[in-house]
Structure formats: structure tokens, C-alpha cells
Design a protein around this motif. Structure first.
Motif, short mmCIF file in Angstrom:
data_model
loop_
_atom_site.label_atom_id
_atom_site.label_comp_id
_atom_site.label_asym_id
_atom_site.label_seq_id
_atom_site.Cartn_x
_atom_site.Cartn_y
_atom_site.Cartn_z
N LEU A 1 0.84 -1.19 0.00
CA LEU A 1 0.00 0.00 0.00
C LEU A 1 0.88 1.24 0.00
O LEU A 1 1.68 1.44 0.91
CB LEU A 1 -0.91 0.02 1.23
N ARG A 2 0.74 2.04 -1.03
CA ARG A 2 1.51 3.28 -1.15
C ARG A 2 0.57 4.40 -1.59
O ARG A 2 -0.43 4.14 -2.25
CB ARG A 2 2.61 3.13 -2.19
N PRO A 3 0.90 5.64 -1.27
CA PRO A 3 0.05 6.75 -1.73
C PRO A 3 -0.03 6.79 -3.25
O PRO A 3 0.98 6.65 -3.92
CB PRO A 3 0.78 7.98 -1.18
N CYS A 4 -1.23 6.97 -3.73
CA CYS A 4 -1.42 7.08 -5.17
C CYS A 4 -1.41 8.54 -5.59
O CYS A 4 -1.00 8.88 -6.67
CB CYS A 4 -2.74 6.42 -5.56
N GLY A 5 -1.90 9.41 -4.71
CA GLY A 5 -1.93 10.83 -5.04
C GLY A 5 -2.75 11.59 -4.04
O GLY A 5 -3.30 11.00 -3.11
N ASN A 6 -2.84 12.87 -4.23
CA ASN A 6 -3.62 13.72 -3.33
C ASN A 6 -4.81 14.32 -4.06
O ASN A 6 -4.66 14.85 -5.14
CB ASN A 6 -2.77 14.86 -2.78
N THR A 7 -5.97 14.20 -3.45
CA THR A 7 -7.14 14.88 -3.98
C THR A 7 -7.78 15.64 -2.84
O THR A 7 -7.63 15.28 -1.67
CB THR A 7 -8.19 13.90 -4.56
N THR A 8 -8.50 16.68 -3.17
CA THR A 8 -9.15 17.48 -2.14
C THR A 8 -10.62 17.10 -2.07
O THR A 8 -11.29 17.04 -3.07
CB THR A 8 -9.04 18.97 -2.46
N GLU A 9 -11.09 16.85 -0.89
CA GLU A 9 -12.49 16.46 -0.71
C GLU A 9 -13.03 17.16 0.52
O GLU A 9 -12.52 17.00 1.62
CB GLU A 9 -12.57 14.94 -0.54
N GLY A 10 -14.05 18.00 0.35
CA GLY A 10 -14.63 18.71 1.47
C GLY A 10 -13.67 19.68 2.13
O GLY A 10 -13.75 19.95 3.32
N GLY A 11 -12.72 20.20 1.34
CA GLY A 11 -11.78 21.16 1.88
C GLY A 11 -10.58 20.53 2.55
O GLY A 11 -9.63 21.19 2.93
N THR B 1 4.51 5.15 -7.39
CA THR B 1 3.19 5.78 -7.34
C THR B 1 2.50 5.73 -8.69
O THR B 1 3.13 5.62 -9.73
CB THR B 1 3.30 7.27 -6.93
N PHE B 2 1.19 5.78 -8.64
CA PHE B 2 0.37 5.88 -9.84
C PHE B 2 -0.54 7.09 -9.68
O PHE B 2 -0.82 7.48 -8.55
CB PHE B 2 -0.48 4.62 -10.03
N PRO B 3 -1.02 7.68 -10.75
CA PRO B 3 -0.83 7.31 -12.15
C PRO B 3 0.57 7.63 -12.65
O PRO B 3 1.34 8.33 -11.98
CB PRO B 3 -1.86 8.17 -12.88
N VAL B 4 0.89 7.11 -13.84
CA VAL B 4 2.15 7.41 -14.51
C VAL B 4 1.82 7.88 -15.92
O VAL B 4 1.03 7.25 -16.62
CB VAL B 4 3.07 6.18 -14.57
N VAL C 1 10.33 11.05 -23.68
CA VAL C 1 11.10 12.24 -23.31
C VAL C 1 10.80 12.73 -21.89
O VAL C 1 11.56 13.52 -21.33
CB VAL C 1 10.85 13.39 -24.31
N LYS C 2 9.70 12.27 -21.31
CA LYS C 2 9.37 12.70 -19.94
C LYS C 2 8.46 11.66 -19.28
O LYS C 2 7.59 11.09 -19.92
CB LYS C 2 8.63 14.05 -19.99
N VAL C 3 8.70 11.42 -18.00
CA VAL C 3 7.87 10.50 -17.22
C VAL C 3 7.35 11.26 -15.99
O VAL C 3 8.14 11.80 -15.21
CB VAL C 3 8.66 9.26 -16.76
N HIS C 4 6.04 11.32 -15.85
CA HIS C 4 5.42 11.97 -14.69
C HIS C 4 4.80 10.89 -13.81
O HIS C 4 4.04 10.05 -14.29
CB HIS C 4 4.32 12.94 -15.12
N GLU C 5 5.12 10.93 -12.51
CA GLU C 5 4.57 9.95 -11.58
C GLU C 5 3.64 10.62 -10.58
O GLU C 5 3.90 11.72 -10.11
CB GLU C 5 5.68 9.26 -10.81
N GLY C 6 2.57 9.90 -10.24
CA GLY C 6 1.67 10.37 -9.20
C GLY C 6 0.77 11.50 -9.64
O GLY C 6 0.80 11.95 -10.78
#
Length: 195
Positions: free
Chosen positions: A14-24, A151-154, A165-170
Motif C-alpha cells: 500500500l503506497r500513496p497514489c496521489g492527493n485529492t481534495t475532498e470537502g476542503g 506511485t500511480f498514475p504514470v 522524453v518525460k515521465v510523470h509519476e503520481g
């Protein structure tokens, strides 16, 4: 057997996938099945791997089909909440490129059952002018093992020569990363159009 065992073990992390804002409040989204950590990440090649990923339709994703176009390859799954948030943002950001013959967007789902991804796309990416219509399946994580870190997404940005040419993670909605990806793609399109 060793490869299969390794993948099962990695998927349970289990690893963080990303940050989202919910209800502030910032909500740390964890992958339901865990984020993968691949031992060969440090050795990832800049060339798109010599492989073929089959699409949900008749299309194929390979170095051959990538050549001649600037391509965004997004690795995601229905069990990754941040992945789905990012894809919705991308649908809006890449809409202006829908009619550009030099651009293509490839969604690569890691779901074992591709029909889950198909159903989610139909339900959530409804814009008829969307540039995001090509859906591929990678249930064995063949492509993910080449480029994914912990992390995902990638998201991979691939040039007209099938070079990554570029790789973005999380994903973090506060960092405006999705907008940065779109900007980089547009700059790459302009640069290659001049050549």
C-alpha cells in the motif's frame, strides 16, 4: 512462477497514489490493491519498449504505431482514485488537440478485467470532442514495469521517434501537474512541427 509470485507480492503493498481534495481537506488516496515498486525502474530505457499492447478495439500500441506522432501514454486503473481524477482533468486539457493529426492519447489500463475500464470511461469521459478515445490493456504490468516507480498514475510523453522524453509519476491537484503535462506536450508539438 517467480515472476507471477513477485507481481502478486508487489501488488499487495500500500503506497500513496496521489492527493485529492475532498470537502476542503486533503485526502491521501491509497491504492486498493497497492502501488507497485519495480526493481528495474532505475534501468528504464528512454525508447518505448519493443512490445505490443492490444487495445480494447483493433488498435495496437507499439513503437511502430507511436512513430510520427507526439503521444501521451497514461497508465491508470479503476482501483486508483487519483488516476481517475487525473483522467477527467486531462480530458478537458487535451480537448484542443483532438483534431491535431500529429497527436494521440493512449490510456493504458492495468485492470485485469478491461471491461471495468471500458465501463468507467464510458460513464465518466463523455465529451464527444475528447481526444481520449484509445484504450489499451496491460494486466501483466509489462509497460508499467519499465517506467513506474512507487506511485500511480504514470504519464509518459513520447515524441515522434517513439522516444520517451518525460515521465510523470503520481498526482497532486495542488501542484497543477496535469496542466504542466499538457503544456509540455503542446511545446513538443510546436517544436517538432518546425523541424
Amino acid at each position: 512462477q517467480q515472476t507471477r509470485t513477485r507481481r502478486i507480492r508487489l501488488r499487495r503493498r500500500l503506497r500513496p497514489c496521489g492527493n485529492t481534495t475532498e470537502g476542503g481537506n486533503v485526502k491521501l488516496v491509497l491504492l486498493t490493491l497497492g502501488t507497485l515498486i519495480f526493481p528495474n525502474f532505475a534501468h528504464a530505457t528512454k525508447s518505448f519498449p519493443d512490445m505490443e499492447l492490444k487495445g480494447v478495439g483493433e488498435q495496437v500500441l507499439s513503437p511502430k504505431t507511436l512513430k510520427g506522432k507526439v503521444t501521451v501514454v497514461n497508465l491508470w486503473a479503476t482501483w486508483c482514485e487519483a488516476c481517475k481524477v487525473e483522467l477527467k482533468e486531462m480530458e478537458t486539457l487535451f480537448k484542443p488537440l483532438r483534431k491535431d493529426p500529429s497527436f494521440q492519447f493512449a490510456m493504458v489500463t492495468l485492470d485485469k478485467d478491461p471491461e471495468k475500464a471500458v465501463a468507467w470511461v464510458k460513464e465518466n469521459l463523455k465529451d464527444p470532442d475528447s481526444a481520449m478515445r484509445e484504450l489499451y490493456n496491460d494486466p501483466e504490468f509489462s509497460l508499467a514495469e519499465k517506467f513506474a516507480g512507487d506511485t500511480f498514475p504514470v504519464t509518459l510523453i513520447v515524441d515522434r521517434n517513439a522516444q520517451v522524453v518525460k515521465v510523470h509519476e503520481g498526482y497532486d491537484e495542488k501542484s497543477a501537474q496535469t496542466a504542466s503535462i499538457a503544456k509540455e506536450v503542446k511545446l513538443l508539438l510546436k517544436a517538432t512541427d518546425k523541424n
